[in-house]
Design an enzyme around this catalytic site. Structure first.
Site, PDB file in Angstrom:
ATOM      1  N   ASP A  26       0.827  -1.198   0.000  1.00  0.00           N
ATOM      2  CA  ASP A  26       0.000   0.000   0.000  1.00  0.00           C
ATOM      3  C   ASP A  26       0.870   1.261   0.000  1.00  0.00           C
ATOM      4  O   ASP A  26       1.864   1.346   0.725  1.00  0.00           O
ATOM      5  CB  ASP A  26      -0.890  -0.032   1.254  1.00  0.00           C
ATOM      6  N   GLU A  66       1.706   0.024  -4.807  1.00  0.00           N
ATOM      7  CA  GLU A  66       0.742   1.081  -5.141  1.00  0.00           C
ATOM      8  C   GLU A  66       1.495   2.402  -5.226  1.00  0.00           C
ATOM      9  O   GLU A  66       2.055   2.875  -4.240  1.00  0.00           O
ATOM     10  CB  GLU A  66      -0.347   1.166  -4.071  1.00  0.00           C
TER      11      GLU A  66
END
Length: 548
Positions: free
Chosen positions: A197, A240
């Site tokens: 993330d 990400e």
């Protein structure tokens, strides 16, 4: 070939996938119940959104214990069984991991807040300052300042998301080592890899107001690779990276650099928002220009060359449903849902399918902020109400771009709560569940689900799709057409991204051979030029005639 290059990966948002115990919240046992469904779909891996211990201020992306399972989802034994059952079906499990920040309930931060001399103080980012005078103008992604004042110590701490998600200090070596120990804990359980993330934020330089792509970012990721990823054969790592360019993408995914397998870049997903650096521009809407979509997607198809690797996606847990966003979820629901599948799955890279995408799930419509769960949407709403925006304007933006659109429960059948749960779901099921559901499409060869199955199977058996060259064709603006080819074969993909008919003229050097797939059954495609119906999409094998 790496195992993930010819596979399709399926993202599960566990809270909304399948509830096995009737408490209204999806869980690990619920995923295990659906392993056969995922196997029949043909996916090669599951990306599992966070299931770690968490206070759920941001639905699990605020982790309070990296090595414990949130009791709402089950137990560690349930997760280990999921890994085992998935591997029996030749499906890997990717753990979604947040190492940019933790929850403020994580033991590290609880200790860090005790005093400035605490050993864990340096695990986070603190700055001096009088209350009410923030260190600088850095903003939180979730509205307001990225700095929160800690009264007992008379310092501010940094949080690029909610104040309950303090950012970790990646300059601190001991903190990094503990992160790597934790990652190895998961790798030893036999997972297939990690989705990381907001990984592009770990190199931040807050005093310079640099958040993404800081000067030490790639040093940290390489160090992570050496301490974790390189120890396990063919581990898949996906980062990400909202601010990535193709050049940054190559830095991350060039195998010689020993960083990540691939990244998620979002340039194509920001084409329907006003330009600007401020992340709040997500809510400043503008119409999509198909010419820009073609340019951006083609750039990422070609710019990585044979050095980097691409991810392919339309949807995820943070994005609205593509069939509602850029398609037509009413008159041409089926056609446009299939179009986006066909357009994406013949491209070079690893496709990701977000739960419900394979049956054409759509956005929801809310009429009051009380119907909204997502913290990002709620914070934006109340922040802008105070700035004078109208309720109607803000709710429209939430209906178009809000994250709850992706998080409504999976629609398994037409029974109560769409077969997701025997209890009251944590988030309301979309009203269209009686018509849009898995059961209705499971045995229908003309369904959206069948289209996804066909595309996933075709990729597994065609190296041309995996490694072939890409060429965008010159067409009318709303027609997106491209070639995939190698020395021996070629595939032509033609799509009409509008509700209007458009003419398509075949390039003179192409000889049409065999149709592979189409979202309009029995449509004649073999004339020199054809009229593309609204949201029409097809792929056909072609021969390329070489010039004398």
């Amino acid at each position: 070939m790496k195992w993930w290059q010819d596979k399709v990966i399926y993202q599960i948002y566990p809270r909304s996938f399948n509830d096995s115990n009737g408490d209204g919240i999806g869980d690990l046992k619920g995923i295990i119940e659906k392993i056969d469904y995922l196997s029949e779909l043909g996916v090669g891996a599951i990306w599992l959104c966070p299931v770690y211990q968490s206070p759920n201020k941001d639905n699990g992306y605020d982790i309070s214990d990296y090595q414990e399972i949130q009791s709402l989802f089950g137990t560690m034994e349930d997760l280990e069984l999921l890994i085992e059952k998935a591997r029996e079906k030749n499906i890997y499990l990717l753990m979604d991991l947040v190492v940019n920040h933790t929850s403020d309930q994580h033991p590290w931060f609880i200790e860090a807040r005790k005093n400035k001399e605490n050993d864990y103080r340096a695990f986070y980012i603190w700055r001096d300052g009088d209350e009410g005078e923030v260190p600088n103008t850095l903003s939180s992604v979730f509205s307001g300042s990225a700095w929160t004042y800690d009264s007992p110590s008379s310092q501010y701490y940094l949080h690029l998301f909610t104040k309950e998600q303090p950012d970790l200090n990646w300059k601190h070596k001991e903190m990094r080592e503990k992160i790597y120990q934790m990652m190895n804990f998961w790798a030893e359980k036999g997972i297939g890899g990690f989705r990381l993330d907001v990984i592009d934020l770990i190199g931040k330089e807050p005093d310079l107001e640099i958040t993404a792509n800081g000067p030490l970012l790639h040093d940290y990721v390489h160090e992570m690779n050496q301490n974790v990823f390189s120890k396990y054969e063919d581990m898949l790592t996906v980062g990400e990276t909202w601010g990535a360019t193709p050049e940054i993408g190559k830095q991350f995914s060039d195998p010689a650099r020993e960083e990540l397998s691939m990244i998620f870049q979002f340039e194509h997903m920001m084409l329907d928002q006003q330009e600007g650096k401020d992340s709040s521009n997500k809510w400043a809407l503008k119409p999509l220009e198909i010419s820009q979509l073609k340019a951006v997607m083609s750039k990422w198809q070609t710019a990585l060359g044979n050095i980097g690797w691409n991810s392919l996606f339309w949807n995820n847990h943070d994005l609205p449903r593509i069939v509602s966003r850029w398609g037509d979820d009413q008159t041409y629901w089926m056609e446009s849902a299939k179009l986006f599948a066909i357009l994406l799955h013949f491209m070079k890279g690893t496709p990701f399918v977000y739960q419900g995408e394979e049956i054409g799930m759509t956005n929801i419509v809310v009429s009051n902020i009380d119907q909204v769960d997502d913290i990002e949407s709620r914070n934006m709403y109340f922040d802008r109400i105070n700035k004078g925006y109208s309720k109607e304007q803000l709710l429209h933006a939430i209906n178009v771009k809000g994250r709850d659109n992706a998080r409504t429960p999976m629609q398994w059948n037409g029974s109560v709560h769409a077969g997701f749960s025997s209890g009251q779901p944590w988030l309301c099921v979309n009203d269209n569940y009686e018509t849009i559901n898995v059961e209705n499409q499971l045995h229908d060869p003309a369904s959206i689900l069948s289209t996804y199955r066909q595309l996933i199977h075709y990729r597994k058996n065609n190296e041309l799709i995996v490694f072939g060259e890409y060429e965008l064709l010159y067409t009318e603006e709303e027609v997106f057409s491209y070639l995939r080819y190698n020395d021996t074969e070629a595939i032509l993909v033609v799509t009409n991204l509008s509700e209007k008919a458009h003419r398509f003229v075949y390039p003179k050097n192409l000889v049409l051979k065999e149709q592979i797939i189409s979202n309009y059954p029995n449509q004649e495609i073999y004339a020199e030029q054809i009229e593309l119906k609204p949201y029409m999409a097809y792929a056909v094998k072609v021969a390329i005639q070489k010039k004398c």
